[in-house]
Design a protein around this motif. Structure first.
Motif, PDB file in Angstrom:
ATOM      1  N   GLU A 115     146.561  12.063 -28.616  1.00  0.00           N
ATOM      2  CA  GLU A 115     145.373  11.991 -29.465  1.00  0.00           C
ATOM      3  C   GLU A 115     145.529  10.889 -30.515  1.00  0.00           C
ATOM      4  O   GLU A 115     144.563  10.200 -30.836  1.00  0.00           O
ATOM      5  CB  GLU A 115     145.122  13.336 -30.134  1.00  0.00           C
ATOM      6  N   MET A 144     143.098   7.819 -30.928  1.00  0.00           N
ATOM      7  CA  MET A 144     142.491   7.635 -32.246  1.00  0.00           C
ATOM      8  C   MET A 144     142.666   6.202 -32.739  1.00  0.00           C
ATOM      9  O   MET A 144     141.718   5.579 -33.242  1.00  0.00           O
ATOM     10  CB  MET A 144     143.120   8.615 -33.241  1.00  0.00           C
ATOM     11  N   VAL A 163     138.810  12.293 -27.958  1.00  0.00           N
ATOM     12  CA  VAL A 163     138.028  11.905 -29.142  1.00  0.00           C
ATOM     13  C   VAL A 163     137.348  13.123 -29.752  1.00  0.00           C
ATOM     14  O   VAL A 163     137.345  13.302 -30.975  1.00  0.00           O
ATOM     15  CB  VAL A 163     136.976  10.830 -28.787  1.00  0.00           C
ATOM     16  N   VAL A 167     139.958  15.014 -31.615  1.00  0.00           N
ATOM     17  CA  VAL A 167     140.342  14.321 -32.855  1.00  0.00           C
ATOM     18  C   VAL A 167     139.294  14.549 -33.941  1.00  0.00           C
ATOM     19  O   VAL A 167     139.627  14.892 -35.086  1.00  0.00           O
ATOM     20  CB  VAL A 167     140.528  12.811 -32.589  1.00  0.00           C
ATOM     21  N   ARG A 224     132.572   8.282 -34.773  1.00  0.00           N
ATOM     22  CA  ARG A 224     133.662   7.301 -34.702  1.00  0.00           C
ATOM     23  C   ARG A 224     133.659   6.360 -35.912  1.00  0.00           C
ATOM     24  O   ARG A 224     134.710   5.803 -36.264  1.00  0.00           O
ATOM     25  CB  ARG A 224     133.592   6.512 -33.395  1.00  0.00           C
ATOM     26  N   LEU A 270     135.701   8.084 -38.264  1.00  0.00           N
ATOM     27  CA  LEU A 270     137.078   8.026 -37.779  1.00  0.00           C
ATOM     28  C   LEU A 270     137.718   6.679 -38.111  1.00  0.00           C
ATOM     29  O   LEU A 270     138.886   6.627 -38.539  1.00  0.00           O
ATOM     30  CB  LEU A 270     137.102   8.267 -36.267  1.00  0.00           C
TER      31      LEU A 270
END
Length: 221
Positions: free
Chosen positions: A165, A169, A196, A199, A208, A211
């Protein structure tokens, strides 16, 4: 003042506003001894392609741009990090978050669009020579960010993620697509999607873009 290079630095202008690009080109073309504009790009995807194709010495990079995976200028710098091109961010924004994000992504400097033509040329020359260039007070944001202890590999939130992960990531945060991430890690796109989702759930993030910000402020990209 920086000395003039033996040959003008090759440069591309990356900005989604045509009038801004035209204005920058007009001003820089007053200094042919220092800078040669060889191309323009209007969004993240075209910017990455342009830099990869032309490999300019310097790229003037807007921070907030459409396209790609939503990472704007930081995404462009991150995706081109291993190339010879040096990035100088040129933006209307003077927020600490924007400055730190694009510098962590690989840019060598950050100046605002209130800068004079002479100052911009000098900033380009400094960045082209491998030095840093910042508008007044913006350098303080970088010193504050990089002068503090970086998040270590034992960060509690990072520890929530498995090794795979974490790999996914980092690639997603750098702007890789699901397809590119799958190819890089030799896994299926479906597996990337699963990782994803895990995560985002574990880190309590919504998308995202969040992220990318999460990883950038931790110097993980």
């Amino acid at each position: 003042m920086m000395s003039q290079p033996d040959q003008p630095l090759t440069l591309v202008i990356i900005d989604d506003h045509p009038m801004v690009r035209a204005g920058i080109r007009f001003e820089l073309e007053k200094h042919p001894e220092a800078v040669q504009v060889i191309g323009e790009a209007v969004d993240v995807t075209s910017a990455i392609s342009l830099v990869q194709e032309l490999q300019p010495q310097v790229a003037l990079l807007d921070v907030h741009m459409p396209g790609g995976n939503g990472g704007g200028g930081a995404e462009v710098a991150a995706r081109c990090r291993n190339m010879q091109t040096k990035f100088l961010a040129l933006s209307v924004s003077d927020s600490a978050e924007d400055v730190v994000a694009v510098i962590r992504a690989g840019a060598r400097g950050y100046v605002t669009k209130t800068i004079s033509t002479e100052e911009l040329v000098q900033s380009i020359l400094r960045v082209g020579a491998g030095d840093a260039a910042f508008s007044p007070r913006l350098a303080g944001f970088v010193l504050d960010a990089f002068g503090t202890a970086q998040v270590s590999e034992t960060d509690e939130e990072l520890d929530l993620l498995s090794a795979r992960e974490q790999e996914v990531m980092r690639l997603i945060a750098r702007g890789y697509t699901y397809k590119e991430t799958a190819a890089e890690l030799f896994i299926s796109i479906k597996t990337v999607e699963t990782h994803v989702s895990a995560v985002l759930r574990k880190l309590q993030l919504s998308n995202r873009n969040e992220l990318t910000h999460w990883a950038t402020v931790r110097n993980l990209v």
